[in-house]
Structures are given as C-alpha cells and as structure tokens.
Write a protein that holds these residues in place. Structure first.
Motif, PDB file in Angstrom:
ATOM      1  N   UNK A   1       0.817  -1.216   0.000  1.00 28.27           N
ATOM      2  CA  UNK A   1       0.000   0.000   0.000  1.00 28.27           C
ATOM      3  C   UNK A   1       0.855   1.271   0.000  1.00 28.27           C
ATOM      4  N   UNK A   2       2.150   1.143   0.279  1.00 31.10           N
ATOM      5  CA  UNK A   2       3.057   2.304   0.239  1.00 31.10           C
ATOM      6  C   UNK A   2       3.978   2.265  -0.988  1.00 31.10           C
ATOM      7  N   UNK A   3       3.647   1.384  -1.916  1.00 28.59           N
ATOM      8  CA  UNK A   3       4.447   1.220  -3.138  1.00 28.59           C
ATOM      9  C   UNK A   3       4.121   2.368  -4.099  1.00 28.59           C
ATOM     10  N   UNK A   4       5.065   3.280  -4.285  1.00 31.24           N
ATOM     11  CA  UNK A   4       4.812   4.470  -5.088  1.00 31.24           C
ATOM     12  C   UNK A   4       4.522   4.155  -6.551  1.00 31.24           C
ATOM     13  N   UNK A   5       5.140   3.093  -7.071  1.00 29.05           N
ATOM     14  CA  UNK A   5       4.888   2.701  -8.453  1.00 29.05           C
ATOM     15  C   UNK A   5       3.410   2.367  -8.673  1.00 29.05           C
ATOM     16  N   UNK A   6       2.771   1.833  -7.651  1.00 31.35           N
ATOM     17  CA  UNK A   6       1.350   1.480  -7.736  1.00 31.35           C
ATOM     18  C   UNK A   6       0.511   2.714  -8.034  1.00 31.35           C
ATOM     19  N   UNK A   7       0.781   3.793  -7.303  1.00 33.11           N
ATOM     20  CA  UNK A   7       0.002   5.014  -7.463  1.00 33.11           C
ATOM     21  C   UNK A   7       0.347   5.730  -8.764  1.00 33.11           C
ATOM     22  N   UNK A   8       1.616   5.733  -9.123  1.00 33.63           N
ATOM     23  CA  UNK A   8       2.038   6.374 -10.372  1.00 33.63           C
ATOM     24  C   UNK A   8       1.426   5.667 -11.581  1.00 33.63           C
ATOM     25  N   UNK A   9       1.401   4.339 -11.527  1.00 31.01           N
ATOM     26  CA  UNK A   9       0.878   3.550 -12.649  1.00 31.01           C
ATOM     27  C   UNK A   9      -0.584   3.840 -12.913  1.00 31.01           C
ATOM     28  N   UNK A  10      -1.360   3.985 -11.846  1.00 29.87           N
ATOM     29  CA  UNK A  10      -2.806   4.148 -12.006  1.00 29.87           C
ATOM     30  C   UNK A  10      -3.266   5.604 -11.895  1.00 29.87           C
ATOM     31  N   UNK A  11      -2.333   6.543 -12.074  1.00 26.86           N
ATOM     32  CA  UNK A  11      -2.690   7.943 -12.268  1.00 26.86           C
ATOM     33  C   UNK A  11      -2.806   8.805 -11.039  1.00 26.86           C
ATOM     34  N   UNK A  12      -2.364   8.328  -9.874  1.00 22.60           N
ATOM     35  CA  UNK A  12      -2.433   9.134  -8.656  1.00 22.60           C
ATOM     36  C   UNK A  12      -1.198  10.011  -8.523  1.00 22.60           C
ATOM     37  N   UNK A  13      -1.416  11.258  -8.170  1.00 18.85           N
ATOM     38  CA  UNK A  13      -0.296  12.182  -7.992  1.00 18.85           C
ATOM     39  C   UNK A  13       0.423  11.929  -6.671  1.00 18.85           C
ATOM     40  N   UNK A  14      -0.312  11.417  -5.681  1.00 21.59           N
ATOM     41  CA  UNK A  14       0.312  11.089  -4.410  1.00 21.59           C
ATOM     42  C   UNK A  14      -0.431   9.916  -3.785  1.00 21.59           C
ATOM     43  N   UNK A  15       0.104   9.402  -2.710  1.00 17.66           N
ATOM     44  CA  UNK A  15      -0.430   8.196  -2.073  1.00 17.66           C
ATOM     45  C   UNK A  15      -1.760   8.453  -1.377  1.00 17.66           C
ATOM     46  N   UNK A  16      -2.761   7.660  -1.761  1.00 15.90           N
ATOM     47  CA  UNK A  16      -4.048   7.630  -1.052  1.00 15.90           C
ATOM     48  C   UNK A  16      -4.250   6.168  -0.678  1.00 15.90           C
ATOM     49  N   UNK A  17      -3.973   5.844   0.551  1.00 18.24           N
ATOM     50  CA  UNK A  17      -3.806   4.442   0.942  1.00 18.24           C
ATOM     51  C   UNK A  17      -5.054   3.600   0.727  1.00 18.24           C
ATOM     52  N   UNK A  18      -6.239   4.138   1.004  1.00 19.56           N
ATOM     53  CA  UNK A  18      -7.445   3.322   0.821  1.00 19.56           C
ATOM     54  C   UNK A  18      -7.720   3.066  -0.665  1.00 19.56           C
ATOM     55  N   UNK A  19      -7.355   4.019  -1.519  1.00 20.50           N
ATOM     56  CA  UNK A  19      -7.487   3.801  -2.961  1.00 20.50           C
ATOM     57  C   UNK A  19      -6.468   2.764  -3.432  1.00 20.50           C
ATOM     58  N   UNK A  20      -5.266   2.818  -2.843  1.00 16.08           N
ATOM     59  CA  UNK A  20      -4.224   1.858  -3.194  1.00 16.08           C
ATOM     60  C   UNK A  20      -4.642   0.434  -2.849  1.00 16.08           C
TER      61      UNK A  20
END
Length: 353
Positions: free
Chosen positions: A312-331
C-alpha cells in the motif's frame, strides 16, 4: 496520468486472460447443455423425465448466458474505472473537501458502492422478473422486491460504515500495525455476524417460525442426535412469497444455531427426501468443514492484510494508475483489483481442498 509500464501490462494481461478463460468455460458448459442437456443418464431414468431435464438444461443455459453478460459488463466497468482516471479524480475531489482521512475514505468507498449498486439494478430486475419468471420460479412482486432492495441497501450501508470505518480508523491511528488489528477485527466481525444474522438480520426479510410438522421435526432431531449434533430449533421460512426454489440450511453459532427449511421444500418434497437433504448439511458439520473453512479464510486473510500493508506504500502502484500522491485506501482497492484475476486461477486448488 495512467502509465502503461510493466505493472500495468501484468495487470491487463492477467485481467484479459482471466476474462477470456471464464467466457471460454461458460461457452463450453452452455454448448454441452444444448447438445446433451436433454439426455437422461441411465442412473436417473426412474427419477426424472426427459421433459423436466430439458427444462432444467434450458434454465441453466439461459442463467449462465445472462451471468456471462453481467460478468462482461462488470469487467468493462472495472477497466473503465481503473484506466479512465476515475479513481484518482474521485480521490482528489474528496480530499479537496477537507473532511479528514476517515470520512474521506468512507465517502470514497460509498461513491463506488452506489455506482455499482445503481448499475446492477437492471441486471437484478431482468434476472428476477424475466428469467426466473420465464421458468416459473419467481413469485415476488415488484413491491416486495423494492422493499427487499431498500432493506438490503440500509443494512449494507450500516455494515460498510462499521467495517470500513474501523478499518480506516486503524490505518490512521496505527499506521505500522493496522494490518494485524484489522485482521483481528475482521475475524471477530465474521464470527459476530454468524451469531446475529439468524436473530436480527434474516427476520427483516422473512418470517421464521417453528416447523409445524411435529413428526418431521422429531425425525430431524433424531437424525441430528445420531450424528452427535444439536440445534436450538428447527424452523420453516416463508420463501414462497419470493420464489419456488427449495432449500434447507444450518445457520448461526452457539445458542443461535438452527436448522431452516424453506416452505417450498416442505410443500414439494417427502419427509425422507428432506432428511436426505439435511444429511448432506449434517455431514458438513460432522466433518467440521465449516470450522476448517473458517480457519482457512482467517489464515489467508491474515496473509493478504500483511501483503497489502507492505504494497500500500508502493509508489509505483500510485504512479501507474494515475495518482499524484499516495491515497492508501485507494491503493488497497487497486491491489484488490490486481490480485483478483490471479486468485481465479487458484479455484481448482480450492476445489481440491
């Protein structure tokens, strides 16, 4: 902005392979029903006639075909939501409300839940009032359907607030150990639901009353005694208001454990047939299948909570799916979508177990 990197390629490949494989299996089953669905096996020649079997086969084929269409729609919807940038847009819009982490998370999931609920209504209506009516199973009125829908909606909202609310509270106030405490809460909540469902939730939809056939009740109690099991009561439920389908099941734990028989089953089956059906369920209890399954679920859920915590803190996860920063529940929601296609291919292993 969505990035088509190695993670996205792995997700899309698994997702598409899963979808194609499901439709392939469904088409094989439907084709087999069309070709051989009217053929009564020798072992059943004295039990069922060709006309009845043909009707069963047509019903199964129509239901399977409709289920495939609904599955296709849901998969397309998932792709649109994930690849169309809706999740990061929704996440940012809710954050801009400055409502705090817990309320923001609840609004995020509530929005997705409502979208899914509304889009699922046409499928539910078609299944209930077209397919089930066509084959003479559905007896429900639209008024009763609407009542059931409203009750289910309210109950779902309440349970969602309790479950996700606790989940978000733990993430917020125990950022390093939320995975463990969430698992504890999840496990306890499951057991609690098994206890309260027969007493508080099920009676909201149906009328439960002690079985009227005392002779059958005594036979059931004797059957249970032979297996060394006890139930707090044998009940019948007014399922005929909704459907002509038949069923019998065990529900509850501890003092709420009970046997429930559909009134449709009592009206259409002999006492010996009902005892045979219950013997199947008793076998599950006698062999401790329910407990084993519960233990298996708890172990696997602990593993998933732990894995999701780290990813849930994997930055590549958020970057891949279009998030500008970490939103843990969305992750965590995206991780569920990524893992889902892979879990499908473990179905044969679950079947073996």
């Amino acid at each position: 902005m969505i990035q088509y990197n190695s993670l996205m390629i792995v997700f899309l490949t698994a997702f598409l392979v899963n979808a194609l494989f499901q439709f392939f299996l469904s088409s094989i089953n439907i084709r087999h029903l069309k070709t051989h669905g009217h053929e009564v096996p020798d072992v059943f020649k004295d039990e069922i006639d060709q006309k009845t079997l043909s009707k069963i086969s047509r019903y199964t084929a129509d239901s399977s075909r409709f289920e495939s269409i609904e599955t296709l729609f849901n998969k397309i919807l998932i792709l649109v939501v994930i690849l169309g940038g809706f999740l990061p847009w929704l996440g940012e819009k809710i954050i801009s409300l400055h409502s705090g982490f817990i309320l923001s998370g609840l609004l995020f999931f509530a929005t997705l839940f409502l979208i899914s609920l509304v889009l699922g209504i046409p499928f539910n209506l078609y299944d209930t009032f077209v397919i089930e009516k066509k084959y003479g199973f559905s007896t429900i009125t639209f008024k009763l359907w609407l009542s059931d829908f409203f009750k289910s909606f309210v109950i779902s909202i309440i349970l969602m607030v309790i479950l996700l609310g606790a989940f978000l509270v733990l993430i917020h106030y125990a950022p390093q150990s939320w995975w463990f405490w969430s698992w504890i809460f999840f496990s306890g909540f499951q057991i609690l639901m098994l206890w309260i469902y027969p007493i508080f939730i099920a009676p909201l939809f149906n009328k439960y009353e002690p079985i009227k056939d005392e002779k059958l009740k005594d036979a059931i109690v004797d059957l249970m005694a032979k297996a060394g099991l006890k139930a707090k009561g044998v009940f019948q439920v007014d399922e005929a208001r909704r459907s002509k389908h038949t069923n019998a099941y065990f529900t509850g734990v501890g003092k709420t454990k009970r046997i429930v028989l559909f009134d449709t089953l009592l009206a259409s089956h002999t006492a010996n047939e009902i005892l045979s059906i219950l013997s199947h369920e008793i076998g599950h209890w006698k062999k401790k299948h329910i407990i084993k399954q519960l233990i298996f679920i708890e172990i696997t859920s602990l593993v998933f909570f732990y894995v999701f915590y780290h990813l849930s803190h994997w930055q590549l996860l958020y970057q891949t799916f279009g998030f500008e920063h970490e939103i843990i529940y969305a992750g965590i929601l995206i991780l569920s979508a990524i893992f889902s296609p892979f879990l499908f291919f473990l179905t044969p292993l679950a079947a073996v177990i």
